[in-house]
Design an enzyme around this catalytic site. Structure first.
Site, PDB file in Angstrom:
ATOM      1  N   HIS A 186      -8.321   7.431   3.503  1.00  0.00           N
ATOM      2  CA  HIS A 186      -7.660   8.659   3.045  1.00  0.00           C
ATOM      3  C   HIS A 186      -8.646   9.579   2.339  1.00  0.00           C
ATOM      4  O   HIS A 186      -9.703   9.159   1.891  1.00  0.00           O
ATOM      5  CB  HIS A 186      -6.487   8.342   2.118  1.00  0.00           C
ATOM      6  CG  HIS A 186      -6.902   7.880   0.748  1.00  0.00           C
ATOM      7  ND1 HIS A 186      -7.411   6.623   0.505  1.00  0.00           N
ATOM      8  CD2 HIS A 186      -6.890   8.513  -0.457  1.00  0.00           C
ATOM      9  CE1 HIS A 186      -7.679   6.496  -0.785  1.00  0.00           C
ATOM     10  NE2 HIS A 186      -7.382   7.622  -1.396  1.00  0.00           N
TER      11      HIS A 186
ATOM     12  N   HIS B 126      -7.032   1.968   2.020  1.00  0.00           N
ATOM     13  CA  HIS B 126      -6.431   2.659   3.165  1.00  0.00           C
ATOM     14  C   HIS B 126      -7.224   3.964   3.395  1.00  0.00           C
ATOM     15  O   HIS B 126      -7.443   4.724   2.460  1.00  0.00           O
ATOM     16  CB  HIS B 126      -4.960   2.960   2.858  1.00  0.00           C
ATOM     17  CG  HIS B 126      -4.189   3.384   4.070  1.00  0.00           C
ATOM     18  ND1 HIS B 126      -3.176   2.637   4.607  1.00  0.00           N
ATOM     19  CD2 HIS B 126      -4.306   4.478   4.861  1.00  0.00           C
ATOM     20  CE1 HIS B 126      -2.686   3.255   5.667  1.00  0.00           C
ATOM     21  NE2 HIS B 126      -3.355   4.370   5.835  1.00  0.00           N
TER      22      HIS B 126
ATOM     23  N   SER C  49      -9.312   3.992  -5.241  1.00  0.00           N
ATOM     24  CA  SER C  49      -8.431   2.948  -5.749  1.00  0.00           C
ATOM     25  C   SER C  49      -7.565   2.334  -4.655  1.00  0.00           C
ATOM     26  O   SER C  49      -6.756   1.467  -4.913  1.00  0.00           O
ATOM     27  CB  SER C  49      -7.557   3.497  -6.877  1.00  0.00           C
ATOM     28  OG  SER C  49      -6.894   4.656  -6.463  1.00  0.00           O
TER      29      SER C  49
ATOM     30  N   HIS D 140      -4.048   0.528   7.997  1.00  0.00           N
ATOM     31  CA  HIS D 140      -4.609   0.222   6.682  1.00  0.00           C
ATOM     32  C   HIS D 140      -6.063  -0.250   6.758  1.00  0.00           C
ATOM     33  O   HIS D 140      -6.831  -0.063   5.805  1.00  0.00           O
ATOM     34  CB  HIS D 140      -3.738  -0.868   6.037  1.00  0.00           C
ATOM     35  CG  HIS D 140      -4.072  -1.171   4.619  1.00  0.00           C
ATOM     36  ND1 HIS D 140      -3.802  -0.296   3.583  1.00  0.00           N
ATOM     37  CD2 HIS D 140      -4.650  -2.258   4.039  1.00  0.00           C
ATOM     38  CE1 HIS D 140      -4.189  -0.834   2.437  1.00  0.00           C
ATOM     39  NE2 HIS D 140      -4.702  -2.021   2.678  1.00  0.00           N
TER      40      HIS D 140
ATOM     41  N   CYS E  21       0.834  -1.211   0.000  1.00  0.00           N
ATOM     42  CA  CYS E  21       0.000   0.000   0.000  1.00  0.00           C
ATOM     43  C   CYS E  21       0.868   1.260   0.000  1.00  0.00           C
ATOM     44  O   CYS E  21       1.736   1.421   0.860  1.00  0.00           O
ATOM     45  CB  CYS E  21      -0.911  -0.012   1.226  1.00  0.00           C
ATOM     46  SG  CYS E  21      -1.720   1.571   1.524  1.00  0.00           S
TER      47      CYS E  21
ATOM     48  N   CYS F 268       0.563   3.267   3.512  1.00  0.00           N
ATOM     49  CA  CYS F 268       0.990   2.753   4.812  1.00  0.00           C
ATOM     50  C   CYS F 268       2.345   3.362   5.215  1.00  0.00           C
ATOM     51  O   CYS F 268       3.170   3.673   4.353  1.00  0.00           O
ATOM     52  CB  CYS F 268       1.081   1.225   4.772  1.00  0.00           C
ATOM     53  SG  CYS F 268      -0.519   0.398   4.991  1.00  0.00           S
TER      54      CYS F 268
ATOM     55  N   GLN G   4      -8.712  13.605  -0.041  1.00  0.00           N
ATOM     56  CA  GLN G   4      -7.930  14.425  -0.955  1.00  0.00           C
ATOM     57  C   GLN G   4      -8.286  15.899  -0.791  1.00  0.00           C
ATOM     58  O   GLN G   4      -9.353  16.241  -0.279  1.00  0.00           O
ATOM     59  CB  GLN G   4      -8.221  14.023  -2.407  1.00  0.00           C
ATOM     60  CG  GLN G   4      -7.943  12.564  -2.721  1.00  0.00           C
ATOM     61  CD  GLN G   4      -8.015  12.280  -4.215  1.00  0.00           C
ATOM     62  OE1 GLN G   4      -7.427  13.010  -5.023  1.00  0.00           O
ATOM     63  NE2 GLN G   4      -8.727  11.238  -4.599  1.00  0.00           N
TER      64      GLN G   4
ATOM     65  N   ASN H 227     -13.340  10.074  -1.277  1.00  0.00           N
ATOM     66  CA  ASN H 227     -14.065   9.032  -2.004  1.00  0.00           C
ATOM     67  C   ASN H 227     -13.889   7.751  -1.212  1.00  0.00           C
ATOM     68  O   ASN H 227     -12.768   7.288  -1.030  1.00  0.00           O
ATOM     69  CB  ASN H 227     -13.473   8.816  -3.407  1.00  0.00           C
ATOM     70  CG  ASN H 227     -13.705  10.001  -4.314  1.00  0.00           C
ATOM     71  OD1 ASN H 227     -14.743  10.651  -4.246  1.00  0.00           O
ATOM     72  ND2 ASN H 227     -12.734  10.278  -5.178  1.00  0.00           N
TER      73      ASN H 227
HETATM   74  O1  LIG Z   1      -7.608  10.527  -7.345  1.00  0.00           O
HETATM   75  P1  LIG Z   1      -8.005   9.088  -7.368  1.00  0.00           P
HETATM   76  O2  LIG Z   1      -8.452   8.563  -6.023  1.00  0.00           O
HETATM   77  O3  LIG Z   1      -6.979   8.196  -8.004  1.00  0.00           O
HETATM   78  O4  LIG Z   1      -9.287   9.030  -8.330  1.00  0.00           O
HETATM   79  C1  LIG Z   1     -10.623   9.126  -7.923  1.00  0.00           C
HETATM   80  O5  LIG Z   1     -10.960  10.437  -7.462  1.00  0.00           O
HETATM   81  C2  LIG Z   1     -10.841  11.488  -8.422  1.00  0.00           C
HETATM   82  C3  LIG Z   1     -11.355  12.766  -7.805  1.00  0.00           C
HETATM   83  O6  LIG Z   1     -12.719  12.686  -7.439  1.00  0.00           O
HETATM   84  C4  LIG Z   1     -11.580  11.171  -9.729  1.00  0.00           C
HETATM   85  O7  LIG Z   1     -11.222  12.117 -10.713  1.00  0.00           O
HETATM   86  C5  LIG Z   1     -11.232   9.776 -10.265  1.00  0.00           C
HETATM   87  O8  LIG Z   1     -12.069   9.468 -11.367  1.00  0.00           O
HETATM   88  C6  LIG Z   1     -11.452   8.754  -9.138  1.00  0.00           C
HETATM   89  O9  LIG Z   1     -11.133   7.454  -9.597  1.00  0.00           O
END
Ligand SMILES: O=P(O)(O)O[C@H]1O[C@H](CO)[C@@H](O)[C@H](O)[C@H]1O
Ligand SMILES: O=P(O)(O)O[C@H]1O[C@H](CO)[C@@H](O)[C@H](O)[C@H]1O
Lengths: 350, 350
Positions: free
Chosen positions: B168, B166, B163, B115, B52, B55, B170, B155
């Site tokens: 997290h 873990h 993806s 994790h 990961c 981690c 943004q 997300n």
């Molecule tokens: O940034 P990540 O986690 O790789 O990607 C994820 O979040 C992003 C922001 O919402 C999106 O644009 C991507 O389509 C989604 O897969």
């Protein structure tokens, strides 16, 4: 100092139909994908499925049985989101809690009696028959003077929420004008008021001159990736003639539209050698609500796949909360689609 | 003749923050589901995963290694959609092809060194530490005078495009104001100009009086299903105090926010006894762009699940082409969430 380039630098592009911007991140394609990989629905359906509520002769949820139809077949959606007999009423508390009743009618159109076909696998003649049904349904729905907008669309593929693989589309019609149509009406009206020409006709001319985003063209229609596309392989079909609804299409135009749909959906299937999922639908002028000389008929295709048959673009966090975002450029997508064969991969493989 | 009822007749509701309407079809829940059933990601992750990239101690795509962090950890996104060194530039051909460069910065925040945790499984103290990171990052990003908006979001779950499991979130920050923020700014500004009060403060008062959509409340925050919710179990956290960004939250408010997040996400997990997927994020005033006295801090949660851990709502054909649509009423959703325990099902089962 670098110069700004559309094909390598992050930028925003204006959607001239809605007034909204899309964030384009051309450099982001290098991102490795460790996320969700979609199941690919098996592609071995029989021509007739006794359990399918769309196959000829079978029973449906409302107790009716389908006729032994041979071309296409239309019926009222048994689980309609909109109902004709909705009572009038509304609510408004301090402009903070605001609601209105909404009348509507939802229909389902089976495109073919054969359970195992999809639009790209049907002949241009058979697709023309579907276009005829769309035109007839549009005309007869518009006879209800309380109906103000008629949305013709198709959800194709499990990942687009399609609950039955039998080839079919839907029509939702309703007493108010939905959001996307309101936006496109406003932008087209404003442009028309200034230029006395159709916004999309002018846009089409410029795209034909540039020839960077055009995928296919015949006598009456152009298929292109719009400059402001949001979905990775999003396209539009635009009529060359400035007409505001399907009602006005001639026999020749309907056949050309069928051809454009067949070519586009075949290219889509060939791209990742899979039955390419999408939501597609026509945008056209509202009905029973005055004149809309500015409106220019077009059809949007919103397909989710990004990298392969099993990796899609997620419109999630940033996109839901802030702004739509895309990774590959519209020009890259248009080139990929342009170079795809117009012979379906299933045929060229046999 | 029937009378119009919000809990049984199709209707539209106004989103007072965006000016957009949602189509509500309360009767449509009876629809059987034969469509896509989502895979449920296995829930047996180890506390530390050597593969990961989040981690502690592990390597990342840019060649760096994570420190042996013990609370949370922030770094620049290795596959950022926005870049700081984007050259200036734009394009405009006849108002038909219009584009602008876009500078930005994308960061990733690991919520915990472990994790196998998620927010509802963390303590209020540990979530408070995350809220502190959000506040600090907001403050330091806002020191870049070219940054105009800072989007903090998460997300959660594979089906929301996440993806890496873990825990997290943004932060994407950028040189222009994104679409959803522009809409909410306009509506709040208009209301404020007329009433000299915050739109959301007035809305909150009315919701508290009605008590039909409130899920949870503590000293400083209210969790509710907005009257205009689009996603089946969509919620908002609204601050009781009218402040326009996280910058202004006191220590007590940050702890209350952590508690509200813990309670809401625990109820979400308990609803279908699954790690409940969603996209969530704060909306707040733009920065370095004048004053925004009308802006009222809030946080949206957009979860896709409709009927169970494996059946989601699809925002597809009609929704993409015409108008957002929902099946259950916001009041039904609020009641379900209200009655859920605040003890996580994994704990109450052991
Ligand atoms: O940034 P990540 O986690 O790789 O990607 C994820 O979040 C992003 C922001 O919402 C999106 O644009 C991507 O389509 C989604 O897969
Ligand atoms: O009507 P269907 O095919 O059952 O349902 C599908 O299309 C509808 C219209 O786009 C959506 O509201 C549903 O979420 C989707 O699953």
């Amino acid at each position: 100092n670098q110069t700004f380039e559309l094909d390598s630098n992050p930028h925003t592009r204006l959607n001239i139909l809605t007034g909204e911007w899309v964030l384009v991140s051309p450099h982001r394609t290098k991102r490795p994908w460790q996320g969700k990989v979609e199941d690919i629905a098996p592609d071995n359906r029989p021509e007739y499925d006794p359990k399918c509520y769309l196959c000829p002769g079978n029973g449906r949820a409302d107790g009716d049985s389908n006729p032994e139809y041979t071309e296409s077949f239309v019926f009222n959606n048994d689980f309609a989101a909109l109902l004709e007999d909705t009572p009038a009423g509304d609510m408004n508390e301090d402009d903070l809690l605001v609601a209105n009743n909404q009348r509507g009618l939802c229909k389902v159109i089976s495109f073919s009696p054969k359970h195992n076909l999809t639009l790209p696998e049907m002949s241009v003649e058979a697709i023309t028959a579907v276009v005829n049904v769309w035109q007839n349904e549009f005309n007869s729905l518009a006879e209800n003077d309380w109906i103000k907008y008629i949305q013709i669309f198709e959800n194709k593929g499990e990942i687009m929420g399609c609950s039955n693989p039998h080839p079919h589309g839907q029509i939702w019609s309703q007493g108010d004008i939905p959001l996307e149509i309101a936006k496109e009406t406003e932008r087209q009206k404003t442009y028309y008021a200034i230029h006395r020409r159709s916004l999309l006709a002018d846009y089409l001319k410029l795209e034909q001159k540039k020839n960077e985003r055009i995928v296919f063209e015949n006598d009456h229609f152009v298929v292109l990736v719009p400059f402001w596309a949001v979905w990775p392989y999003e396209t539009m079909i635009i009529s060359k003639r400035h007409v505001n609804s399907i009602k006005l299409f001639s026999e020749a135009e309907k056949k050309s539209l069928a051809e454009a749909i067949k070519v586009l959906t075949t290219k889509y299937d060939n791209l990742f050698e899979t039955s390419f999922p999408y939501s597609a639908g026509m945008h056209q002028a509202p009905v029973n609500n005055g004149y809309y000389p500015e409106w220019h008929w077009h059809m949007h295709f919103y397909p989710p796949l990004l990298r392969s048959a099993s990796v899609k673009k997620f419109m999630v966090g940033y996109e839901m909360l802030a702004n739509p975002q895309r990774d590959i450029t519209p020009e890259f997508a248009a080139n990929r689609l342009k170079e795809m064969s117009t012979i379906h991969y299933k045929i060229s493989k046999t």
